[in-house]
Design an enzyme around this catalytic site. Structure first.
Site, short mmCIF file in Angstrom:
data_model
loop_
_atom_site.label_atom_id
_atom_site.label_comp_id
_atom_site.label_asym_id
_atom_site.label_seq_id
_atom_site.Cartn_x
_atom_site.Cartn_y
_atom_site.Cartn_z
N GLU A 301 87.69 -71.89 -4.30
CA GLU A 301 88.99 -72.46 -3.92
C GLU A 301 89.84 -72.78 -5.14
O GLU A 301 91.05 -72.53 -5.16
CB GLU A 301 88.78 -73.72 -3.08
N ASP A 383 86.59 -64.84 -5.59
CA ASP A 383 85.14 -64.63 -5.63
C ASP A 383 84.69 -64.28 -7.05
O ASP A 383 83.69 -64.81 -7.56
CB ASP A 383 84.73 -63.51 -4.67
#
Length: 400
Positions: A301, A383
Site C-alpha cells: 500500500e 507488488d
C-alpha cells in the site's frame, strides 16, 4: 452571471438516440458477459496452478474456487436483471415519468404557485433525485441481501446481522439525501452561474467536493458504520512505524476498524493529506495474518504512495471530469436528444446530464478499460516495490 444555453445542434444531429443507446447497452452486456463467462469457467478448475502450490493447499484452493464460482453465478443473475431494468427505463420513458412525478410532488408540498418561480427547476430536480435514490435503494436491497445472507453466509464470510443490514441501509439512504441533495443544488447553481464556461467552475467544484469528502469521511461518516480505535502499542505497531520511517511516510496515526462486524474479509487502507497520513487496519487482517504478512501488505500500500499512484490517478480523474463537463456543455441544449426521451417542452439540466451519460457510455467503457489497465500496472508496480523491500514471500502468503 446566468447560464446561457448553447444554440441547438443542426438537424444532422437528429439521431435515433434511444435505439442507438439500447443497441450499445445490449452489445456491451453481451461482450462483458462473454468475458465474465470465460472467467467463470476457470472457477471450475479443480487442480492448483503450479504457481500456487507453494502458498496454497488443495483444500484452500477448492474453497476459493467454490466461493468465486458462486459469486460469479450470482453476478450473471444481477447483470441480467440490471440489463432488463436499463432497457425498461429507456424504452418506457421512465425518466420522463419520474420527472413529471417529481413536479407533482413539488406542487403538492410547496403549492402550485411555486412551479412558476425562477428556481422551480432546482427544487423539482431535488425531488427527482430523491425519487431515483429511493428506487435504486429498493431495487438493490434484495440483491445485497442475497449476496450477504446467502453467498457470503454459505462460504463463512458473512458476519452481518439482519439488524446491522437494515440499519446500514437506512443510514446509507439518509446520507445520500443529506450529502447528495446539497451537492446537486451546488452543481445546478454552478452550471447556471458559469455560463458558457461553466465546465471550468464545475470541475473545480467537484475537485473541492472530493477533498472535502476525503476529509470528513473518516471522521464523520465512517464512525456511523464502524468503530475505529487507535492500534494498541506493541510489536505490530512498532514494525509499522519502522516501515513508515524507512520510507519517510509521514504517518501520524494508526487505527483498527471492526470490519469483523460485517465480514470475515480483511483489508487495510491509508488516507490523509500532505504530512498528515493515517493507516487503518481491519481487525480481521490482524486476526488472520502474521505480523510479517501485515507489514508486507502495508509495504504494498505504501508503494502506491511512494510511486505517486494516487496523485497520478487524481490528476487523470480531474482532467477526465473537465473534458466530460466540456462535452456535456456542447450537447446540454440539443433539443433532439431531449425530445427522443419525451422532453419536448423543457430541457432540465439534470435530465440533460443523465442523457449525456447515456450517449457518452461507449467512450466511458473504453476509458474504464484503459483505467483498469493502468490500475493493474500500478498493482504490479506496488507488488514489485514491496518485494524489493524484502517482503515478497510474506506478501504472497498475506494475500492468500
Amino acid at each position: 452571471m446566468t447560464h446561457q444555453p448553447h444554440s441547438d445542434w443542426s438537424p444532422a444531429w437528429q439521431l435515433p438516440y434511444v435505439e442507438l443507446i439500447l443497441a450499445f447497452t445490449v452489445v456491451a452486456y453481451v461482450l462483458e458477459s462473454y468475458v465474465d463467462w470465460r472467467q467463470h469457467r476457470l472457477f471450475s478448475v479443480s487442480s492448483r496452478p503450479r504457481e500456487l502450490e507453494a502458498i496454497m493447499d488443495e483444500e484452500t484452493f477448492a474453497k476459493s474456487q467454490r466461493y468465486n464460482r458462486d459469486k460469479s453465478a450470482f453476478g450473471f443473475v444481477r447483470g441480467a436483471a440490471e440489463l432488463v431494468q436499463g432497457v425498461v427505463v429507456l424504452w418506457c420513458f421512465v425518466l420522463l415519468g419520474a420527472w413529471r412525478l417529481a413536479g407533482r410532488l413539488m406542487v403538492a408540498v410547496l403549492g402550485s404557485s411555486y412551479a412558476a418561480t425562477q428556481d422551480h427547476e432546482t427544487v423539482q430536480t431535488l425531488f427527482f433525485v430523491s425519487l431515483v435514490v429511493t428506487f435504486q435503494t429498493v431495487w438493490s436491497l434484495p440483491f445485497s441481501a442475497y449476496s450477504t445472507f446467502v453467498v457470503e453466509e454459505k462460504h463463512g464470510f458473512n458476519k452481518t446481522t439482519a439488524r446491522t443490514f437494515v440499519t446500514d441501509a437506512i443510514k446509507g439512504y439518509v446520507l445520500s439525501h443529506v450529502i447528495g441533495l446539497p451537492v446537486v443544488t451546488g452543481m445546478m447553481w454552478v452550471i447556471k452561474w458559469g455560463g458558457e464556461h461553466f465546465f471550468w467552475y464545475l470541475a473545480v467544484f467537484m475537485f473541492a467536493l472530493q477533498l472535502v469528502m476525503m476529509t470528513i469521511y473518516p471522521t464523520l461518516i465512517q464512525p456511523l458504520f464502524n468503530q475505529v480505535e487507535p492500534l494498541p502499542a506493541g510489536k505490530l505497531r512498532d514494525a509499522i512505524e519502522a516501515l513508515a520511517r524507512q520510507l519517510k511516510f509521514p504517518l501520524t496515526k494508526l487505527f483498527t476498524i471492526d470490519g469483523s462486524k460485517r465480514s470475515a474479509h480483511s483489508n487495510a487502507y491509508m488516507y490523509g493529506f500532505c504530512n498528515n497520513k493515517r493507516i487503518v487496519l481491519f481487525d480481521t487482517l490482524i486476526e488472520q495474518s502474521s505480523q510479517d504478512e501485515i507489514v508486507a501488505v502495508l509495504a504494498h500500500e505504501l508503494g502506491h504512495w511512494k510511486l505517486s499512484h494516487t496523485l497520478k490517478l487524481m490528476v487523470i480523474s480531474q482532467l477526465n471530469s473537465l473534458v466530460v463537463f466540456y462535452l456535456f456543455g456542447l450537447v446540454m441544449s440539443n433539443r433532439y436528444l431531449y425530445a427522443a426521451f419525451g422532453f419536448v417542452d423543457e430541457r432540465p439540466i439534470m435530465i440533460g446530464l443523465l442523457l449525456f451519460s447515456l450517449v457518452f457510455a461507449p467512450v466511458d467503457h473504453v476509458l474504464s478499460f484503459l483505467m483498469n489497465v493502468l490500475s493493474r500496472h500500478h498493482e504490479f508496480q506496488a507488488d514489485t516495490f514491496a518485494a524489493e523491500l524484502g517482503f515478497g514471500e510474506h506478501l504472497k502468503s498475506g494475500l492468500v
